[in-house]
Design a protein around this motif. Structure first.
Motif, PDB file in Angstrom:
ATOM      1  N   SER A  42       4.412   8.317  -4.138  1.00  0.00           N
ATOM      2  CA  SER A  42       3.300   7.863  -3.300  1.00  0.00           C
ATOM      3  C   SER A  42       3.024   8.866  -2.177  1.00  0.00           C
ATOM      4  O   SER A  42       1.873   9.232  -1.914  1.00  0.00           O
ATOM      5  CB  SER A  42       3.646   6.493  -2.724  1.00  0.00           C
ATOM      6  N   LYS A  46      -0.330  11.084  -1.582  1.00  0.00           N
ATOM      7  CA  LYS A  46      -1.050  10.948  -0.313  1.00  0.00           C
ATOM      8  C   LYS A  46      -1.201  12.305   0.394  1.00  0.00           C
ATOM      9  O   LYS A  46      -2.126  12.520   1.171  1.00  0.00           O
ATOM     10  CB  LYS A  46      -0.337   9.953   0.605  1.00  0.00           C
ATOM     11  N   GLU A  49      -4.261  13.748  -0.905  1.00  0.00           N
ATOM     12  CA  GLU A  49      -5.392  12.967  -0.384  1.00  0.00           C
ATOM     13  C   GLU A  49      -5.691  13.377   1.057  1.00  0.00           C
ATOM     14  O   GLU A  49      -6.832  13.567   1.442  1.00  0.00           O
ATOM     15  CB  GLU A  49      -5.042  11.478  -0.411  1.00  0.00           C
ATOM     16  N   LEU A  87       3.766   8.776   6.413  1.00  0.00           N
ATOM     17  CA  LEU A  87       2.392   8.903   5.908  1.00  0.00           C
ATOM     18  C   LEU A  87       1.390   9.085   7.050  1.00  0.00           C
ATOM     19  O   LEU A  87       0.524   9.959   7.023  1.00  0.00           O
ATOM     20  CB  LEU A  87       2.009   7.649   5.114  1.00  0.00           C
ATOM     21  N   ASP A  91      -1.032  12.342   8.018  1.00  0.00           N
ATOM     22  CA  ASP A  91      -2.493  12.285   8.214  1.00  0.00           C
ATOM     23  C   ASP A  91      -2.866  12.844   9.580  1.00  0.00           C
ATOM     24  O   ASP A  91      -3.808  13.639   9.717  1.00  0.00           O
ATOM     25  CB  ASP A  91      -2.996  10.834   8.117  1.00  0.00           C
TER      26      ASP A  91
END
Lengths: 152, 424
Positions: A42, A46, A49, A87, A91
């Motif tokens: 995951s 990500k 992404e 995560l 970002d």
């Protein structure tokens, strides 16, 4: 660049990142933190992404390993919030790299994030993004010195 | 599809070789993979290891620079595909840089030449562009952004540099053309050039104009008229004669005449350099499209400029103001008197002294002169008077193509001017 070729490169990078994260577990386990295979996959997905959303491209090893190594000893990260925190940090990292016009190096930004996350933000990711990182990027863009006096 | 001369030569040969079967899909993937690794290395060098990621736009520019640099080397090699297949990408990049360094030296030489031959004309874009190109050689970062041109090029050349060229290739081609234009312009008197430019554009110092083009246009025009090229002056009557010539010629004949004029101009100006000759030929060839457009209105004054026009008139051209017409009774009596006159010289003198209006003149030409008399009459008229009559004929023929006068004076005039043009 050829789309099919892009995919090959991306797959290679994914495999490399996953292997790096598995290695990280050996270090983080002493702080009671580890990532399951599903969480690793995951996080890897990500990563791409996040890069896509921020319009960036990354060569070699990504930033995830560096973030984990830096943040694993934080008192505000537990096994329960470990994946989500990493995560969010990832970002924020790419977002603020753009916001600072790439004028802050990876190490400086990660170190700043950790310093404030453990300090004035007391583990609040919202505070880190909205207040401290915004301020840092603004100061960097305009060439002002960062005020670190109210760090703790 | 990329062009062979374009900045991305690498992409061009890869695509072509794939289509021709010289390169297989696997080999292309392999080349792209090695390019990717090279891009990673260059990115690391660009960020000096400070950042593992960069914005996509920056990566794209770095990749363009790599492709441009490698392409620069491959262009000069016949076996570019086998080099791409076997050679190390880093080594190819370094060979590309070496080629760029040679090009930079060529460019600096061209810049020295351009500065040495610069025209003493106060045009902002002309002078600023030279300064900007000087700065280009200081700012040009060919190791990371070889395809870029870190300078503002405002001065418009007569023959623009192809857009596909990038980086040092563009600058060198621009400078080559700039030097060629200067070489020709320097053969003319600077003061005359300044007056010509003022006729071309009142604010010639401030606006983005090309200096070479009006000079070549007038020079070619003067060659066509067999006039004094150095004077750079095309008068109103010259323009009328020019209208006659271009109306007489078919498109092919006109293009050929312009081509011959450019060759003659090269001889007259002692232009020996083949590149200069080619450039002049191309500039002259472009002239016909402009002439063809304005020929319909009989107004060549926007193309072939006159140095002697008053400043107030600018480039608006000659204005014809007709004189006072005679009343019908007086005109009838005058025609009777002319008809009874025995000597041609007296008739011509009467016409010149007493007729002040074009309409009256046309009426008299219709009724009082015949056959051989016209040659002597036209000899007696000055260029401007002939030009006005010729213009009248064109306007009349535009209105009704079958129009012809009773005495045939218009055919005689066209024949007369044609013979004069052939003689000159």
């Amino acid at each position: 660049m050829d789309k099919r070729f892009d995919m090959t490169v991306v797959n290679m990078q994914k495999l490399q990142t996953a292997a790096e994260l598995r290695e990280c577990n050996e270090l983080t386990v002493q702080f009671g933190l580890s990532l399951s295979e599903q969480q690793i996959q995951s996080l890897v997905e990500k990563r791409f992404e996040a890069l896509k959303n921020t319009g960036r491209i990354e060569f070699g090893q990504g930033i995830l390993k560096k973030l984990i190594i830096e943040f694993c000893d934080s008192p505000y990260i537990t096994q329960e919030n470990y994946e989500d925190t990493i995560l969010e940090l990832q970002d924020s990292f790419y977002y603020f790299k753009n916001e600072s016009n790439d004028m802050i190096s990876d190490e400086e930004l990660i170190s700043f994030m950790k310093h404030h996350f453990d300090g004035i933000c007391q583990g609040s990711l919202e505070y880190l993004s909205d207040m401290t990182l915004e301020g840092l990027c603004r100061n960097t863009r305009y060439g002002y010195e960062t005020d670190d006096t109210d760090m703790f | 599809m990329e062009d062979a001369n374009s900045g991305n030569y690498l992409s061009f040969i890869s695509e072509n070789s794939l289509q021709d079967g010289i390169l297989t899909e696997e080999e292309l993937t392999n080349i792209q993979g090695r390019l990717w690794i090279l891009l990673g290395n260059r990115t690391e060098r660009f960020t000096m290891g400070d950042s593992s990621s960069i914005p996509i736009e920056t990566a794209q520019e770095l990749l363009k620079s790599i492709c441009f640099s490698i392409g620069m080397y491959l262009k000069s090699n016949d076996d570019s595909i086998s080099l791409l297949k076997k050679e190390n990408m880093e080594a190819l990049l370094k060979l590309g840089w070496a080629k760029i360094e040679t090009e930079i030296e060529t460019g600096q030489e061209l810049l020295r030449k351009a500065k040495a031959n610069v025209l003493p004309i106060e045009n902002i874009s002309y002078n600023d562009t030279l300064q900007e190109i000087s700065a280009f050689f200081k700012k040009y970062d060919y190791k990371f952004f070889a395809h870029e041109m870190p300078c503002d090029i405002d001065y418009q050349l007569c023959q623009a540099v192809p857009e596909e060229l990038q980086g040092i290739e563009y600058i060198n081609e621009y400078l080559r053309r700039f030097v060629i234009e200067n070489e020709l312009c320097r053969r003319f008197n600077t003061e005359k050039i300044k007056v010509l430019l003022k006729r071309y554009c009142l604010d010639y110092k401030g606006l983005l104009i090309n200096i070479y083009e009006p000079i070549v246009t007038n020079a070619v025009g003067l060659v066509l008229l067999d006039g004094d090229i150095a004077s750079l002056d095309i008068t109103d009557s010259d323009r009328i004669q020019m209208i006659y010539l271009f109306r007489k010629w078919t498109k092919e004949e006109a293009v050929e005449a312009l081509r011959q004029a450019s060759e003659k101009l090269c001889c007259c100006m002692q232009i020996m350099d083949p590149a200069e000759k080619e450039y002049l030929k191309a500039a002259t060839a472009n002239l016909y499209a402009r002439i063809e457009t304005v020929l319909l209105t009989n107004q060549l004054d926007g193309i072939f400029l006159s140095l002697s026009q008053s400043e107030e008139m600018g480039a608006s051209g000659v204005q014809f103001v007709d004189g006072e017409m005679m009343d019908n009774e007086k005109l009838r009596m005058f025609i009777d008197e002319m008809s009874n006159c025995r000597y041609l010289s007296d008739k011509i003198a009467m016409l010149k002294q007493q007729v002040h209006s074009l309409c009256d003149c046309v009426e008299i030409l219709n009724t009082c002169f015949w056959d051989d008399e016209f040659i002597e009459l036209y000899d007696a008229l000055d260029k401007m008077e002939l030009a006005v009559l010729l213009n009248f004929i064109y306007e009349k023929q535009d209105e009704s193509p079958d129009w012809c006068s009773e005495s045939g004076w218009e055919q005689q005039l066209i024949k007369y001017i044609s013979e004069k043009s052939n003689l000159s």
